[in-house]
Design an enzyme around this catalytic site. Structure first.
Site, PDB file in Angstrom:
ATOM      1  CG  HIS A 108      46.870  16.388  -0.638  1.00 54.59           C
ATOM      2  ND1 HIS A 108      48.121  16.694  -0.153  1.00 54.59           N
ATOM      3  CD2 HIS A 108      46.710  15.054  -0.437  1.00 54.59           C
ATOM      4  CE1 HIS A 108      48.704  15.591   0.293  1.00 54.59           C
ATOM      5  NE2 HIS A 108      47.865  14.580   0.137  1.00 54.59           N
ATOM      6  CE  LYS A 139      11.870  15.065 -12.667  1.00 52.56           C
ATOM      7  NZ  LYS A 139      11.311  13.771 -12.283  1.00 52.56           N
ATOM      8  CD  GLU A 147      16.127  11.268  -5.265  1.00 51.08           C
ATOM      9  OE1 GLU A 147      15.678  10.112  -5.243  1.00 51.08           O
ATOM     10  OE2 GLU A 147      16.267  11.913  -6.313  1.00 51.08           O
TER      11      GLU A 147
HETATM   12  O1  PA5 Z   1      15.213   7.862  -6.889  1.00 51.09           O
HETATM   13  C1  PA5 Z   1      14.559   8.272  -7.818  1.00 51.09           C
HETATM   14  O2  PA5 Z   1      13.354   7.984  -7.928  1.00 51.09           O
HETATM   15  C2  PA5 Z   1      15.149   9.128  -8.926  1.00 51.09           C
HETATM   16  O3  PA5 Z   1      16.470   9.427  -8.740  1.00 51.09           O
HETATM   17  C3  PA5 Z   1      15.029   8.392 -10.245  1.00 51.09           C
HETATM   18  O4  PA5 Z   1      15.780   7.217 -10.194  1.00 51.09           O
HETATM   19  C4  PA5 Z   1      15.512   9.264 -11.393  1.00 51.09           C
HETATM   20  O5  PA5 Z   1      14.824  10.485 -11.410  1.00 51.09           O
HETATM   21  C5  PA5 Z   1      15.266   8.557 -12.722  1.00 51.09           C
HETATM   22  O6  PA5 Z   1      13.918   8.230 -12.849  1.00 51.09           O
HETATM   23  P1  PA5 Z   1      13.431   7.164 -13.858  1.00 51.09           P
HETATM   24  O7  PA5 Z   1      14.035   5.860 -13.513  1.00 51.09           O
HETATM   25  O8  PA5 Z   1      11.947   7.155 -13.719  1.00 51.09           O
HETATM   26  O9  PA5 Z   1      13.870   7.626 -15.229  1.00 51.09           O
END
Ligand code: PA5
Length: 430
Positions: free
Chosen positions: A305, A419, A284
């Site tokens: 393996h 989303k 990310e």
């Molecule tokens: O790094 C990030 O922002 C995402 O992976 C969030 O942690 C994930 O989408 C969960 O979001 P939230 O904590 O708002 O539910």
């Protein structure tokens, strides 16, 4: 504490290709001094020193309360609100924690998918168990944990009544924003905050990771102490003696040479979820503008393996980082047998750990010989302190590495596209 062995990289890179002191030094300063709007998410950098000590005490008290009231803590969260806690519990306690924990509650993770099968199964497992809920969501509006919270809150209320259920719900969310914050304040649930300017994937050392870890018996004082030592070391060392600089700069130099996949490997099954957490952190932070190193992970020796053939002989766009530990919590010796049917008596009396270390050395050599640059990352042990140190090392490395690549390490614009489609198809009101 952390040692980075770059001998497996030197056949592939000249030092001059990655030791760009001025460039990395400038980025280091930008991150540390939090210049500019793009770098507005760096609260995690000083967190091991500046964290809210009162809330930290409340986290420990809540963990004690959960231990006394529950056989199971249900941790509801996804992504950065889930992976860190699971990584810590599997590495520091056990991947089989729920089978082996005698004095602390089992921890079940839900709300990290939309599988009705999974939700039902967890519901079934809770049938004869006392349980409490820790719902974790920074935004307070994520679908997966939102649905799971509704389901298991109902379950909790039917078991303990409205008042009883209320006392068993622990919320971790933003300090002031989001529907979960409003809900918690209105209903009076015990709540903890994910501090401002910390993105989900950098939130492992907040209540998001710390409450489940403390409930599982992990010494979170030691975790924070390890992170603090790492912070002091890595923030002041502005040179290529700093392993954060080395790791970030080497991976970016290899990427510039066409190595666009990094494989994180460990010879410890307990590391598996740490690798999952690492994948999110780097994926990310760097996967932007149609670029970035694709982070993947393998679990050796099992995956030798399964993926060994590809790693040795497939496309040469890989780099590999092998994590190891110098000492172990437990060892065992290979037993002798009189007839030596399996021909393994040459190993009789030898420690399995020492054989694992040899397997690692042999693998690294084979992969380097086969054309894969390999970085070795070693830690002294699998302790709470070393874990805190490693978390800080990876977080700082991800931020530095993404910045060298020229992208903002702290945003995630790409996760919105699916989303938008999903909410449209589900008929979410505008
Ligand atoms: O790094 C990030 O922002 C995402 O992976 C969030 O942690 C994930 O989408 C969960 O979001 P939230 O904590 O708002 O539910």
């Amino acid at each position: 504490m952390i040692k980075l062995d770059l001998s497996g990289v030197s056949p592939f890179l000249e030092k001059s290709q990655w030791q760009k002191t001025e460039q990395v030094g400038q980025i280091h300063d930008t991150l540390v001094n939090n210049y500019g709007v793009d770098y507005d998410f760096t609260t995690w950098m000083n967190l091991p020193e500046t964290y809210d000590k009162d809330e930290f005490r409340r986290i420990k008290q809540a963990a004690e309360k959960i231990k006394s009231e529950a056989d199971v803590l249900l941790v509801i969260g996804v992504g950065g609100s889930y992976l860190g806690a699971r990584a810590g519990i599997e590495l520091l306690r056990s991947p089989n924690y729920n089978l082996t924990s005698k004095y602390t509650p089992n921890i079940y993770f839900v709300g990290n998918n939309l599988s009705a099968e999974h939700i039902n199964e967890i519901g079934h497992l809770l049938k004869d168990k006392n349980f409490s809920i820790n719902v974790v969501s920074k935004s307070g509006g994520t679908l997966e944990p939102g649905i799971a919270f509704r389901v298991f809150k109902n379950f909790l209320e039917s078991r303990y009544g409205d008042i009883g259920a209320k006392g068993r719900i622990y919320v971790t969310t933003d300090r002031g924003k989001g529907s979960l914050r409003k809900w918690a304040d209105k209903e009076g649930f015990e709540s903890f905050k994910i501090p401002d300017r910390i993105g989900g994937r950098y939130s492992i050392l907040t209540a998001a990771g710390l409450l489940p870890m403390a409930t599982a018996g992990i010494d979170i004082d030691k975790v924070m102490a390890g992170a603090f030592e790492a912070m002091k070391t890595y923030l002041v060392d502005k040179s290529f003696d700093n392993p954060v600089w080395q790791y970030a700069a080497v991976r970016q130099a290899l990427y510039a040479e066409g190595r666009n996949i990094e494989v994180l490997a460990s010879f410890e099954p307990a590391f598996r979820f740490m690798a999952e957490w690492w994948r999110q952190l780097f994926g990310e932070s760097e996967g932007k503008s149609h670029g970035g190193i694709f982070p993947s992970s393998v679990d050796f020796s099992a995956d030798l393996h399964a993926m060994g053939q590809y790693l040795q002989d497939g496309s040469r766009n890989l780099m590999e980082t092998v994590v190891s530990f110098d000492s172990f919590r437990r060892d065992i010796k290979v037993p002798p047998i009189a007839e030596d049917y399996d021909g393994l008596n040459y190993l009789a009396g030898r420690s399995v750990d020492s054989i694992n270390q040899i397997a690692r050395q042999a693998t690294v050599k084979a992969h380097v010989d086969g054309g894969v640059p390999v970085m070795g990352l070693s830690l002294p042990d699998m302790s709470d302190t070393a874990f805190g140190w490693l978390v800080y090392f990876f977080q700082f490395s991800a931020a530095l590495s993404a910045s060298i690549q020229g992208v903002n390490p702290f945003d995630q614009p790409g996760v919105e596209a699916y989303k938008a489609n999903m909410f449209r198809l589900l008929g979410k009101p505008e």
